[in-house]
Design a protein around this motif. Structure first.
Motif, PDB file in Angstrom:
ATOM      1  N   ALA A 293      14.750  15.227  50.585  1.00  0.00           N
ATOM      2  CA  ALA A 293      14.583  15.129  52.093  1.00  0.00           C
ATOM      3  C   ALA A 293      15.753  14.659  52.949  1.00  0.00           C
ATOM      4  O   ALA A 293      15.453  15.126  54.233  1.00  0.00           O
ATOM      5  N   GLY A 294      16.745  14.185  52.580  1.00  0.00           N
ATOM      6  CA  GLY A 294      17.725  13.550  53.429  1.00  0.00           C
ATOM      7  C   GLY A 294      18.816  14.799  53.882  1.00  0.00           C
ATOM      8  O   GLY A 294      19.034  15.584  54.622  1.00  0.00           O
ATOM      9  N   LEU A 295      19.500  15.144  52.516  1.00  0.00           N
ATOM     10  CA  LEU A 295      20.429  15.976  52.681  1.00  0.00           C
ATOM     11  C   LEU A 295      20.180  17.577  52.886  1.00  0.00           C
ATOM     12  O   LEU A 295      20.873  18.083  53.588  1.00  0.00           O
ATOM     13  N   THR A 296      19.141  17.939  52.283  1.00  0.00           N
ATOM     14  CA  THR A 296      18.729  19.092  52.462  1.00  0.00           C
ATOM     15  C   THR A 296      18.502  19.373  54.127  1.00  0.00           C
ATOM     16  O   THR A 296      19.176  20.660  54.725  1.00  0.00           O
ATOM     17  N   THR A 297      17.760  18.492  54.608  1.00  0.00           N
ATOM     18  CA  THR A 297      17.523  18.565  56.080  1.00  0.00           C
ATOM     19  C   THR A 297      18.742  18.848  56.920  1.00  0.00           C
ATOM     20  O   THR A 297      18.967  19.660  57.907  1.00  0.00           O
ATOM     21  N   ALA A 298      19.761  17.840  56.444  1.00  0.00           N
ATOM     22  CA  ALA A 298      20.912  17.638  57.305  1.00  0.00           C
ATOM     23  C   ALA A 298      21.822  19.065  57.172  1.00  0.00           C
ATOM     24  O   ALA A 298      22.259  19.626  58.108  1.00  0.00           O
ATOM     25  N   VAL A 299      21.826  19.450  55.869  1.00  0.00           N
ATOM     26  CA  VAL A 299      22.625  20.742  55.792  1.00  0.00           C
ATOM     27  C   VAL A 299      21.785  21.873  56.631  1.00  0.00           C
ATOM     28  O   VAL A 299      22.667  22.637  57.597  1.00  0.00           O
ATOM     29  N   LEU A 300      20.475  22.082  56.566  1.00  0.00           N
ATOM     30  CA  LEU A 300      20.020  23.208  57.133  1.00  0.00           C
ATOM     31  C   LEU A 300      20.091  23.016  58.705  1.00  0.00           C
ATOM     32  O   LEU A 300      20.322  23.704  59.647  1.00  0.00           O
ATOM     33  N   ILE A 301      19.797  21.568  59.478  1.00  0.00           N
ATOM     34  CA  ILE A 301      20.033  21.404  60.761  1.00  0.00           C
ATOM     35  C   ILE A 301      21.627  21.724  61.306  1.00  0.00           C
ATOM     36  O   ILE A 301      21.621  22.396  62.343  1.00  0.00           O
ATOM     37  N   LEU A 302      22.401  21.251  60.301  1.00  0.00           N
ATOM     38  CA  LEU A 302      23.907  21.403  60.765  1.00  0.00           C
ATOM     39  C   LEU A 302      24.257  23.089  61.053  1.00  0.00           C
ATOM     40  O   LEU A 302      24.924  23.471  61.864  1.00  0.00           O
ATOM     41  N   ALA A 303      23.575  23.681  60.016  1.00  0.00           N
ATOM     42  CA  ALA A 303      23.722  25.141  59.859  1.00  0.00           C
ATOM     43  C   ALA A 303      23.106  25.740  61.221  1.00  0.00           C
ATOM     44  O   ALA A 303      23.632  26.649  61.993  1.00  0.00           O
ATOM     45  N   LEU A 304      21.994  25.207  61.522  1.00  0.00           N
ATOM     46  CA  LEU A 304      21.241  25.669  62.749  1.00  0.00           C
ATOM     47  C   LEU A 304      22.108  25.476  63.908  1.00  0.00           C
ATOM     48  O   LEU A 304      22.241  26.126  64.912  1.00  0.00           O
ATOM     49  N   ARG A 305      22.737  24.108  63.894  1.00  0.00           N
ATOM     50  CA  ARG A 305      23.497  23.989  65.165  1.00  0.00           C
ATOM     51  C   ARG A 305      24.813  24.807  65.265  1.00  0.00           C
ATOM     52  O   ARG A 305      25.036  25.060  66.381  1.00  0.00           O
ATOM     53  N   ARG A 306      25.305  25.159  64.024  1.00  0.00           N
ATOM     54  CA  ARG A 306      26.367  25.918  63.851  1.00  0.00           C
ATOM     55  C   ARG A 306      26.020  27.405  64.699  1.00  0.00           C
ATOM     56  O   ARG A 306      27.099  28.015  65.259  1.00  0.00           O
ATOM     57  N   ILE A 307      24.937  27.790  64.679  1.00  0.00           N
ATOM     58  CA  ILE A 307      24.545  29.174  65.126  1.00  0.00           C
ATOM     59  C   ILE A 307      24.092  29.006  66.574  1.00  0.00           C
ATOM     60  O   ILE A 307      23.489  29.923  67.127  1.00  0.00           O
ATOM     61  N   GLY A 308      24.415  27.832  67.087  1.00  0.00           N
ATOM     62  CA  GLY A 308      23.742  27.798  68.356  1.00  0.00           C
ATOM     63  C   GLY A 308      22.587  27.429  68.722  1.00  0.00           C
ATOM     64  O   GLY A 308      21.700  27.995  69.621  1.00  0.00           O
ATOM     65  N   GLY A 309      21.902  26.570  67.795  1.00  0.00           N
ATOM     66  CA  GLY A 309      20.401  26.093  68.241  1.00  0.00           C
ATOM     67  C   GLY A 309      19.301  26.851  67.981  1.00  0.00           C
ATOM     68  O   GLY A 309      19.597  28.159  67.322  1.00  0.00           O
TER      69      GLY A 309
ATOM     70  N   THR B 282      22.893  25.397  45.766  1.00  0.00           N
ATOM     71  CA  THR B 282      22.606  26.798  46.135  1.00  0.00           C
ATOM     72  C   THR B 282      22.218  26.904  47.942  1.00  0.00           C
ATOM     73  O   THR B 282      22.569  27.596  48.581  1.00  0.00           O
ATOM     74  N   LEU B 283      21.343  25.761  48.270  1.00  0.00           N
ATOM     75  CA  LEU B 283      20.969  25.731  49.528  1.00  0.00           C
ATOM     76  C   LEU B 283      22.373  25.498  50.507  1.00  0.00           C
ATOM     77  O   LEU B 283      22.435  26.302  51.479  1.00  0.00           O
ATOM     78  N   ALA B 284      23.480  24.768  50.126  1.00  0.00           N
ATOM     79  CA  ALA B 284      24.583  24.672  51.257  1.00  0.00           C
ATOM     80  C   ALA B 284      25.092  26.023  51.270  1.00  0.00           C
ATOM     81  O   ALA B 284      25.611  26.258  52.050  1.00  0.00           O
ATOM     82  N   LEU B 285      25.327  26.598  50.111  1.00  0.00           N
ATOM     83  CA  LEU B 285      25.864  28.017  50.063  1.00  0.00           C
ATOM     84  C   LEU B 285      25.298  28.942  50.821  1.00  0.00           C
ATOM     85  O   LEU B 285      25.767  29.692  51.601  1.00  0.00           O
ATOM     86  N   GLY B 286      23.908  28.966  50.768  1.00  0.00           N
ATOM     87  CA  GLY B 286      23.084  29.837  51.540  1.00  0.00           C
ATOM     88  C   GLY B 286      23.136  29.645  53.270  1.00  0.00           C
ATOM     89  O   GLY B 286      23.304  30.540  53.852  1.00  0.00           O
ATOM     90  N   ALA B 287      23.210  28.346  53.328  1.00  0.00           N
ATOM     91  CA  ALA B 287      23.305  28.029  54.852  1.00  0.00           C
ATOM     92  C   ALA B 287      24.667  28.547  55.376  1.00  0.00           C
ATOM     93  O   ALA B 287      24.742  28.870  56.468  1.00  0.00           O
ATOM     94  N   SER B 288      25.812  28.337  54.534  1.00  0.00           N
ATOM     95  CA  SER B 288      27.173  28.659  55.091  1.00  0.00           C
ATOM     96  C   SER B 288      26.898  30.134  55.176  1.00  0.00           C
ATOM     97  O   SER B 288      27.721  30.767  56.191  1.00  0.00           O
ATOM     98  N   LEU B 289      26.422  30.922  54.326  1.00  0.00           N
ATOM     99  CA  LEU B 289      26.693  32.351  54.361  1.00  0.00           C
ATOM    100  C   LEU B 289      25.750  32.681  55.533  1.00  0.00           C
ATOM    101  O   LEU B 289      26.226  33.836  56.326  1.00  0.00           O
ATOM    102  N   LEU B 290      24.566  32.090  55.861  1.00  0.00           N
ATOM    103  CA  LEU B 290      23.791  32.483  57.065  1.00  0.00           C
ATOM    104  C   LEU B 290      24.639  32.372  58.385  1.00  0.00           C
ATOM    105  O   LEU B 290      24.593  33.205  59.289  1.00  0.00           O
TER     106      LEU B 290
END
Lengths: 450, 79, 113, 239
Positions: free
Chosen positions: B60-76, C83-91
């Protein structure tokens, strides 16, 4: 002591994170240490991790099959590590991790542990696949690979429910027969991605044809060999031949469809990637015949294919343009492709002959027909590429480094040597087959005479 | 307990469908996080506190954080 | 009951991977499948009326649910997040290269090269 | 059309799994497997007495939390692999994002965030450390503990634009991981087996019990914390 084969590369990888650039020099040394260590181990030994004995803890099993597979895979890693130009900065650590995980995958006698090592191998492979900015291909590989990993995990859990244990030998002894179809189907889906069997091999052309020589050179040889060994271990030793009929069909379909796809490719690397899928299909359907000679022929062919594929991929990805400027590399390339087609005196001829013999002995005529048909297609496109690379007008040819030329030349000479005196490779594949087929010996070695 | 399980299960299925079909990425991530939290509830019901605490912090915590950070990196979030 | 929940969630995840066209949604579907598999594994170790597998003041002697699936799921969760972190950085890198995350647009740009 | 096809495939998959229910045990009526039984009674190496909290002494494995004893002792080799997966992905995130140009937002973190992080952070870190130090007694352990620490580090990144920890986290990660293997190798040197539990296991339920289990869990906690903060740092800043 067996655990050192995994612990040493892993420890080195952990220690060298802050100094990624130096790892390049340590890699060949570590691989050499591993090979020397391997020869000092005694075959048919079982080592229990943490001292917990067989059905309870995790065991590492070193029998003749895993010993020779380890030898082959470690030598492949040694060859790759002697060509440091193709490894970019920082990726040597990944090779160390990959070495540790393939060794673990070969040695382990526990199904969940094999899942963990499969995931390490896959994670390292995704990163290696992203070389040369091939992020999209690597991403596709990651999605397919993770779903397959999920299925492998489910297969492991079903076999736990069916036996009450995660140990390979225990599963082989006690698995309830009603669980067999589910478990074997799930494990097959899990392994099909890494062994490149067709409905799940869609990622291969994208990843292998990225232009980086390292990606196909390591994934298509060392990792494929490991996965084929694991597949043999699971379906031949543990399920004792159950489900192999289905694998046979999948292998044949893969062989024929991939050869047709390879024929239609416009790029050399893509054609080679499809050819790699096709060879995996051929090996799969051959070992699915489940006779001693057939399995031997299958692994013999896998060895020849790996030898040829290192040459083909490394040269195809480093040489741009004309072979006339790089005659030695060109000759090695041609030798490797002739071996792949199966011309006499080359190693590929021996293995295709053995495959034909063993399938005739089994009374199977479908595989020979498909094999001959696919050989014709293979000959057509590989000869086309050879002609094109020897006679093209492309002037911008780079000089390739001497160590690549030397290593590919040695491997090419090895192909001819094996074609005339096949005993060396035959002995390796015989030993692998002995270990895989002798399922009673495996169970008694692991569980200790129960 | 059965009724609670069924209720949680239905909520999970709804949030999974929403996570897949949502137009905005951020909505999708939030309902993924919700799915993870609901699964924590199931883990507690099934007497697995170790898994529950790990899933709560990782899933619940880290997965969401990683996804949102990635989303932020590509510009929202576009679209 | 819990079996059905996890099966339906696996089905939803596979459906998502087959229908969605945005690359981020693939990761989302993958996470759903992972969660579903974890729930399924834990449910295979649950025994009605038994306790949390920890020796403590309240459960001084063993009357426990199956602890092994729980240990396996711990491993699986951590592998999933890796795996998810790897996938996110690839994205992030895919977006940098193609400036889109829609599968079809990427295919068009790939073909144009 | 595509959707109908996908729906059919996923329905087929669900049916396949539902079909497998006939061989699975009924929900809640699972029998303890022989392996789990041995783990619970700590009788892998032949111990016939029942384990009692606070009384049983010098068992083959002293962790009160059976899940922990499986993760870090009976199947410790899996955990080593699991840590390696995380290590590989942290390394991979760094390699993949290396040299990526970060978009600047030009937006300073707000006051409330900065002040509250100062108050919350020590508590979060303390809680994370508590979770992994007590991993062998209570639910939790190295993985959630490390994740909690990484969450604290994430807050630091959000609240302070200048903050950078990537060098330190690399070293912590490297040495915590190496020490795990070294613990295993010491076991090999002392007991002749890789990853053997070579310390006395004490009384079930004591803080200082269970031999190498707490040591390994603390190392895992540090390593996981460092790796996940490394991932967050790589995703947050330019590589």
């Amino acid at each position: 002591m067996t655990a050192l084969l995994i612990a040493i590369p892993l420890l080195t990888a952990f220690l060298f994170v802050p100094f990624k650039e130096k790892a390049k020099f340590i890699l060949p040394i570590i691989v050499l240490i591993n090979i020397v260590l391997l020869f000092n181990l005694s075959i048919n030994s079982v080592e229990a991790m943490g001292g917990w004995k067989a059905p309870f803890g995790i065991v590492l099993v070193l029998d003749s099959a895993s010993f020779y597979t380890l030898l082959v895979v470690n030598i492949i890693f040694l060859i790759i590590s002697l060509i440091p130009q193709i490894t970019e900065n920082g990726f040597s650590i990944l090779l160390l991790i990959l070495l540790a995980s393939t060794n673990g995958l070969i040695l382990t006698g526990d199904i969940f542990n094999s899942f963990v090592f499969l995931e390490i191998t896959a994670a390292a492979a995704y990163i290696i696949a992203s070389l040369k900015k091939n992020y999209y291909g690597a991403y596709k590989y990651l999605i397919v690979g993770s779903i397959a990993g999920g299925f492998y995990l489910l297969g492991a859990i079903y076999s736990y429910v069916g036996t009450g244990s995660l140990n390979f030998a225990d599963i082989s002894l006690n698995l309830n027969s009603s669980f067999l179809p589910f478990v074997s189907l799930m494990l097959f889906i899990g392994l099909a991605v890494e062994t490149k069997i067709l409905p799940l091999a869609g990622w291969v052309p994208d990843v292998y044809a990225s232009g980086s020589p390292l990606t196909p050179a390591i994934l298509g040889t060392g990792v494929t060999f490991t996965m084929m060994y694991l597949l043999g271990r699971i379906f031949i030793t543990i399920f004792n031949g159950y489900f192999l009929d289905v694998l046979y069909i999948f292998g044949l379909l893969t062989l024929i469809l991939a050869e047709i796809a390879a024929f239609r490719q416009e790029k050399l690397l893509k054609a080679l990637a499809f050819s790699s899928i096709a060879q995996a299909g051929l090996v799969l359907s051959t070992i699915s015949l489940n006779t001693y000679d057939a399995i031997k022929a299958g692994y013999f062919h896998l060895l020849n294919d790996a030898t040829a594929k290192i040459i083909l991929f490394v040269i195809a990805a480093t040489v741009v343009g004309n072979f006339m400027k790089n005659k030695t590399a060109g000759i090695s390339f041609s030798i490797a492709s002739f071996s792949l087609i199966g011309f006499p005196i080359f190693a590929g001829f021996r293995s295709k002959l053995l495959i034909l013999q063993s399938s005739f002995e089994k009374g199977d005529y479908l595989l020979p027909t498909v094999l001959l048909f696919s050989t014709i297609i293979e000959a057509a496109y590989l000869l086309k590429w050879n002609v094109r690379l020897w006679h093209n007008e492309n002037e911008e040819t780079k000089q390739i480094p001497w160590n690549i030329v030397l290593i590919t030349l040695i491997l090419a000479l090895l192909i001819i040597f094996i074609g005339i005196f096949p005993d060396l490779y035959l002995k390796v594949s015989e030993n692998i087959t002995d270990g895989l087929m002798n399922y009673k010996a495996y169970v008694t070695t692991v569980l200790g005479g129960m | 307990m059965t009724i609670a399980t069924i209720f949680v299960g239905i909520l999970m299925i709804i949030s999974a469908i929403y996570a897949i079909e949502a137009k905005k990425m951020l909505d999708s991530f939030i309902s993924l996080s919700l799915l993870s939290l609901l699964s924590v509830f199931l883990f507690v019901i099934m007497k697995a506190p170790d898994v529950a605490i790990t899933e709560a912090s990782v899933g619940a915590g880290l997965t969401t954080a990683v996804l949102i950070l990635a989303l932020r990196r590509i510009g929202g979030d576009e679209e | 009951m819990v079996y059905y929940i996890s099966f339906i969630l696996i089905g939803i995840g596979i459906y998502g991977i087959l229908t969605q066209k945005n690359l981020f949604k693939f990761l989302v579907s993958l996470t759903i499948i992972d969660t579903a598999i974890n729930i399924f594994i834990i449910s295979l170790g649950y025994i009605e009326g038994k306790d949390v597998p920890i020796y403590s003041k309240y459960t001084p002697v063993a009357n426990f649910v199956d602890p092994l699936p729980q240990a396996l799921v711990l491993t699986a969760i951590v592998i999933g997040v890796g795996t998810l972190a790897l996938g996110a950085s690839l994205l992030v890198r895919v977006y940098e290269k193609y400036e889109t995350l829609e599968v079809e647009e990427i295919a068009v740009k790939e073909a144009r090269k | 059309m595509r959707r109908v096809f996908a729906l059919l495939i996923s329905l087929g998959l669900i049916l396949f799994f539902v079909n497998s229910l006939s061989i699975l045990p009924e929900y809640g009526n699972v029998e303890l497997s022989k392996v789990s039984n041995a783990y619970i009674n700590k009788s892998v190496n032949g111990n016939n007495e029942k384990v009692k909290f606070g009384e049983s002494k010098d068992l083959e494995d002293g962790a009160a939390n059976v899940v922990t004893s499986i993760v870090v002792d009976y199947r410790s080799f899996d955990t080593l692999g699991e840590v390696t997966v995380l290590f590989t992905s942290a390394l991979g995130v760094g390699l993949i994002l290396h040299g990526f140009k970060r978009k600047t937002y030009g937006r300073l973190p707000n006051f409330i965030l900065r002040v509250s992080v100062g108050i919350l952070l020590p508590l979060i870190l303390l809680f994370g450390v508590y979770v992994f130090v007590h991993g062998h007694l209570t639910p939790g352990g190295g993985f959630p503990g490390g994740t909690i620490i990484a969450a604290g580090i994430l807050l630091l990144y959000l609240s302070n634009e200048e903050f950078d920890l990537s060098k330190t986290s690399k070293f912590v990660e490297s040495y915590a991981g190496s020490l795990y293997i070294v613990v295993g190798l010491v076991g090999l040197a002392i007991g002749g087996v890789f990853l053997i539990n070579f310390l006395p296991t004490g009384v079930v339920g004591d803080l200082f019990s269970a031999g190498i289990v707490p040591i390994v869990y603390i190392l895992i906690g540090f390593k996981v914390g460092a790796e996940l903060s490394g991932v967050i740092a790589d995703l947050y800043r330019e590589g």
